[in-house]
Design a protein around this motif. Structure first.
Motif, PDB file in Angstrom:
ATOM      1  N   ASP A  63       0.771  -1.135  -0.042  1.00 50.29           N
ATOM      2  CA  ASP A  63       0.080  -0.102   0.081  1.00 50.29           C
ATOM      3  C   ASP A  63       0.799   1.271  -0.051  1.00 50.29           C
ATOM      4  O   ASP A  63       0.515   2.051  -0.715  1.00 50.29           O
ATOM      5  CB  ASP A  63      -1.099   0.021   1.267  1.00 50.29           C
ATOM      6  N   ILE A  64       2.037   1.126   0.673  1.00 51.19           N
ATOM      7  CA  ILE A  64       2.621   2.476   0.851  1.00 51.19           C
ATOM      8  C   ILE A  64       3.438   2.701  -0.417  1.00 51.19           C
ATOM      9  O   ILE A  64       3.346   3.835  -1.079  1.00 51.19           O
ATOM     10  CB  ILE A  64       3.946   2.206   1.982  1.00 51.19           C
ATOM     11  N   ILE A  65       4.050   1.405  -0.929  1.00 46.91           N
ATOM     12  CA  ILE A  65       4.700   1.862  -2.311  1.00 46.91           C
ATOM     13  C   ILE A  65       3.907   2.174  -3.480  1.00 46.91           C
ATOM     14  O   ILE A  65       4.027   3.004  -4.155  1.00 46.91           O
ATOM     15  CB  ILE A  65       5.352   0.354  -2.685  1.00 46.91           C
ATOM     16  N   CYS A  66       2.728   1.397  -3.473  1.00 48.12           N
ATOM     17  CA  CYS A  66       1.536   1.895  -4.485  1.00 48.12           C
ATOM     18  C   CYS A  66       1.345   3.247  -4.680  1.00 48.12           C
ATOM     19  O   CYS A  66       0.991   3.919  -5.525  1.00 48.12           O
ATOM     20  CB  CYS A  66       0.560   0.753  -4.454  1.00 48.12           C
ATOM     21  N   CYS A  81       5.123  -9.670  -2.174  1.00 52.02           N
ATOM     22  CA  CYS A  81       3.961  -8.812  -2.898  1.00 52.02           C
ATOM     23  C   CYS A  81       4.316  -8.520  -4.422  1.00 52.02           C
ATOM     24  O   CYS A  81       5.319  -8.440  -4.669  1.00 52.02           O
ATOM     25  CB  CYS A  81       3.588  -7.413  -2.414  1.00 52.02           C
ATOM     26  N   VAL A  82       3.259  -8.303  -5.107  1.00 50.60           N
ATOM     27  CA  VAL A  82       3.647  -8.256  -6.697  1.00 50.60           C
ATOM     28  C   VAL A  82       2.847  -6.861  -7.055  1.00 50.60           C
ATOM     29  O   VAL A  82       1.790  -6.585  -6.843  1.00 50.60           O
ATOM     30  CB  VAL A  82       3.047  -9.437  -7.550  1.00 50.60           C
ATOM     31  N   LEU A  83       3.807  -5.962  -7.556  1.00 57.50           N
ATOM     32  CA  LEU A  83       3.280  -4.720  -8.248  1.00 57.50           C
ATOM     33  C   LEU A  83       3.324  -4.722  -9.719  1.00 57.50           C
ATOM     34  O   LEU A  83       4.233  -5.025 -10.304  1.00 57.50           O
ATOM     35  CB  LEU A  83       4.196  -3.664  -7.683  1.00 57.50           C
ATOM     36  N   TYR A  84       2.532  -3.707 -10.399  1.00 52.70           N
ATOM     37  CA  TYR A  84       2.386  -3.524 -11.551  1.00 52.70           C
ATOM     38  C   TYR A  84       2.308  -2.082 -11.826  1.00 52.70           C
ATOM     39  O   TYR A  84       1.429  -1.488 -11.254  1.00 52.70           O
ATOM     40  CB  TYR A  84       1.206  -4.338 -12.218  1.00 52.70           C
TER      41      TYR A  84
END
Length: 96
Positions: A63-66, A81-84
């Protein structure tokens, strides 16, 4: 915002990936966010591992990174966690 069908597709792509970054006791700093943003621009999808000594959960880190870089959280399982984030220069992944 991505749909559940697109999220499912991205999870399939992320399955064989190894984590590129680790969040440790230093936490999430500005330089760390810049590195993630650069990696997302070139790869569009990355996996991050959250170490036990970081003091935050994988969901909180995602959540912080997104929020900070404008990415989408695709999946959080255990300590990973996976981010796009769609590339602005050379988009590679075509979402269904």
């Amino acid at each position: 915002m991505i749909t559940s069908k697109q999220r499912s597709y991205l999870r399939t792509l992320a399955n064989p990936l190894q984590p590129l970054f680790q969040v440790g006791k230093a936490g999430i700093e500005e330089n760390f966010l810049k590195q993630i943003d650069v990696a997302l621009e070139s790869r569009e999808i990355i996996k991050i591992k959250i170490l036990n000594n970081s003091g935050i959960t994988a969901r909180e880190a995602s959540d912080i990174i997104c929020t900070a870089i404008g990415a989408e959280g695709v999946q959080t399982i255990g300590s990973k966690c996976v981010l796009y984030k769609r590339s602005l220069k050379k988009p590679r992944i075509e979402l269904p």
